[in-house]
Write a protein that holds these residues in place. Sequence first.
Motif, short mmCIF file in Angstrom:
data_model
loop_
_atom_site.label_atom_id
_atom_site.label_comp_id
_atom_site.label_asym_id
_atom_site.label_seq_id
_atom_site.Cartn_x
_atom_site.Cartn_y
_atom_site.Cartn_z
N ALA A 66 -1.89 -1.83 6.32
CA ALA A 66 -2.43 -2.62 7.43
C ALA A 66 -1.54 -3.81 7.75
O ALA A 66 -1.40 -4.20 8.92
CB ALA A 66 -3.85 -3.09 7.07
N ILE A 67 -0.93 -4.41 6.72
CA ILE A 67 -0.02 -5.54 6.94
C ILE A 67 1.20 -5.08 7.75
O ILE A 67 1.67 -5.78 8.66
CB ILE A 67 0.41 -6.15 5.60
N VAL A 68 1.70 -3.88 7.41
CA VAL A 68 2.86 -3.35 8.14
C VAL A 68 2.50 -3.09 9.60
O VAL A 68 3.23 -3.48 10.53
CB VAL A 68 3.36 -2.05 7.46
N VAL A 69 1.38 -2.41 9.83
CA VAL A 69 0.98 -2.08 11.21
C VAL A 69 0.68 -3.35 12.00
O VAL A 69 0.98 -3.43 13.20
CB VAL A 69 -0.26 -1.15 11.18
N ASN A 70 0.12 -4.35 11.34
CA ASN A 70 -0.18 -5.61 12.01
C ASN A 70 1.06 -6.27 12.59
O ASN A 70 1.00 -6.93 13.65
CB ASN A 70 -0.88 -6.56 11.03
N GLN A 91 -1.47 -12.65 0.46
CA GLN A 91 -0.69 -11.50 0.90
C GLN A 91 -0.38 -11.54 2.39
O GLN A 91 0.78 -11.42 2.80
CB GLN A 91 -1.44 -10.19 0.58
N VAL A 92 -1.40 -11.70 3.20
CA VAL A 92 -1.22 -11.60 4.65
C VAL A 92 -0.25 -12.65 5.20
O VAL A 92 0.64 -12.30 5.99
CB VAL A 92 -2.59 -11.69 5.36
N PRO A 93 -0.33 -13.93 4.80
CA PRO A 93 0.59 -14.92 5.39
C PRO A 93 2.06 -14.63 5.13
O PRO A 93 2.92 -15.04 5.92
CB PRO A 93 0.15 -16.24 4.72
N HIS A 94 2.35 -13.96 4.02
CA HIS A 94 3.75 -13.70 3.67
C HIS A 94 4.13 -12.23 3.81
O HIS A 94 5.23 -11.83 3.40
CB HIS A 94 4.01 -14.16 2.23
N ASP A 95 3.24 -11.41 4.35
CA ASP A 95 3.49 -9.97 4.54
C ASP A 95 3.84 -9.27 3.22
O ASP A 95 4.73 -8.42 3.17
CB ASP A 95 4.62 -9.75 5.56
N ILE A 96 3.14 -9.64 2.15
CA ILE A 96 3.38 -9.01 0.85
C ILE A 96 2.59 -7.71 0.79
O ILE A 96 1.36 -7.70 0.76
CB ILE A 96 2.95 -9.95 -0.31
N ASN A 97 3.31 -6.61 0.78
CA ASN A 97 2.72 -5.29 0.80
C ASN A 97 2.67 -4.75 -0.63
O ASN A 97 3.70 -4.43 -1.21
CB ASN A 97 3.55 -4.37 1.70
N ALA A 98 1.46 -4.63 -1.18
CA ALA A 98 1.30 -4.12 -2.54
C ALA A 98 0.78 -2.69 -2.55
O ALA A 98 0.19 -2.23 -3.53
CB ALA A 98 0.34 -5.02 -3.34
N GLY A 99 1.00 -1.96 -1.47
CA GLY A 99 0.58 -0.57 -1.41
C GLY A 99 -0.84 -0.42 -0.93
O GLY A 99 -1.54 -1.39 -0.66
N GLY A 100 -1.29 0.83 -0.84
CA GLY A 100 -2.65 1.11 -0.41
C GLY A 100 -2.84 0.87 1.07
O GLY A 100 -1.92 0.51 1.81
N VAL A 101 -4.07 1.07 1.52
CA VAL A 101 -4.40 0.88 2.93
C VAL A 101 -4.21 -0.58 3.34
O VAL A 101 -3.76 -0.88 4.45
CB VAL A 101 -5.84 1.35 3.21
N SER A 102 -4.56 -1.51 2.45
CA SER A 102 -4.41 -2.93 2.78
C SER A 102 -2.94 -3.29 2.99
O SER A 102 -2.62 -4.12 3.85
CB SER A 102 -5.01 -3.79 1.67
#
Length: 310
Positions: free
Chosen positions: A61-65, A47-58
């Motif tokens: 966090a990708i968006v804010v990062n 998820q993190v390397p490709h900025d895949i946002n699947a909802g929730g706090v996690s």
Amino acid sequence: MKIQASGIPSPHPFKKASLPAIRRETRRLILLLAGVIVGALGYTLFQVPHDINAGGVSGLAIVVNQFTGWPVGTLILLMNIPVLIMGYFYLGRWQFVVRTTITVFAFSAAVDLFTLILPRWIGSGPMTDDLLLSAIFAGVVGGIGVGLVYHAGSTMGGSSILARIIQIKTGIPLSQIFLVIDGVIILTTAALFGWELALYGVLTLFLWGVAADYILEGPSSVRMATIVTNKPQEVSAALMAGLGRGVTRWPVTGAYTGQTRHMLSCTIYRPQVNDVKRILAEVDPDAFLTIGVAHQAMGGRGFLRLKRPS
């Protein structure tokens, strides 16, 4: 204090009761940490390397990062702190809050740790450049991890706690609340990074739910055969003799015909479905048969022994 029949206090009154409890909690903790590690791997690798946002706090966090550069694990922890405090006051379940707090801290730490050490093992780039593969494996691996955490009696915090609080206060079904919360977060990704990435996030969210359900409930290897027949004794005897399964029966009345017939219920394994069809075709071809899907069968003869969950 426990008193023996002689009136003398028994030694170690809580020893026998506490030891099984300690063992259960230890198994829960091991299962929880295993789920955290698996979930953090799926999140960090795919998820993190490709900025895949699947909802929730996690996902948030990708968006804010992207705008702050702060570590995603640290962001997950910071965002969960106010939610955990709300959970303590509104849910009022110490055991639930403690387990969830452990889960959140462990997951946040594991994510930041894996972010540092995984590049040394797999290289500086992502494991795969294929967005579809990343979305699929993020959902499957992450769902397995979350399923293990749920099986241990905890949650990943964040939207899970928030949704539960809203459900208690408003009565709105949890599924609808999750849809709104996760939908808003995923739509944020669409607005900032484009619709294609948001659609990958939806795919990850869907597979995450499927994998988590599979871990919680297991494969659907059990079937429920429901039969309506005019020959209850003959069919029951044939099923018990041919399948080695018990049969439950009771009289029923058809609303359309007004006739009284008998309904039989029999729990079987999936490979026995064709045997049921064959037996009915031989004994009562006019019977009405439905086959339902069940995930587990416990107790009775020939199935898993019914025992207290760990």
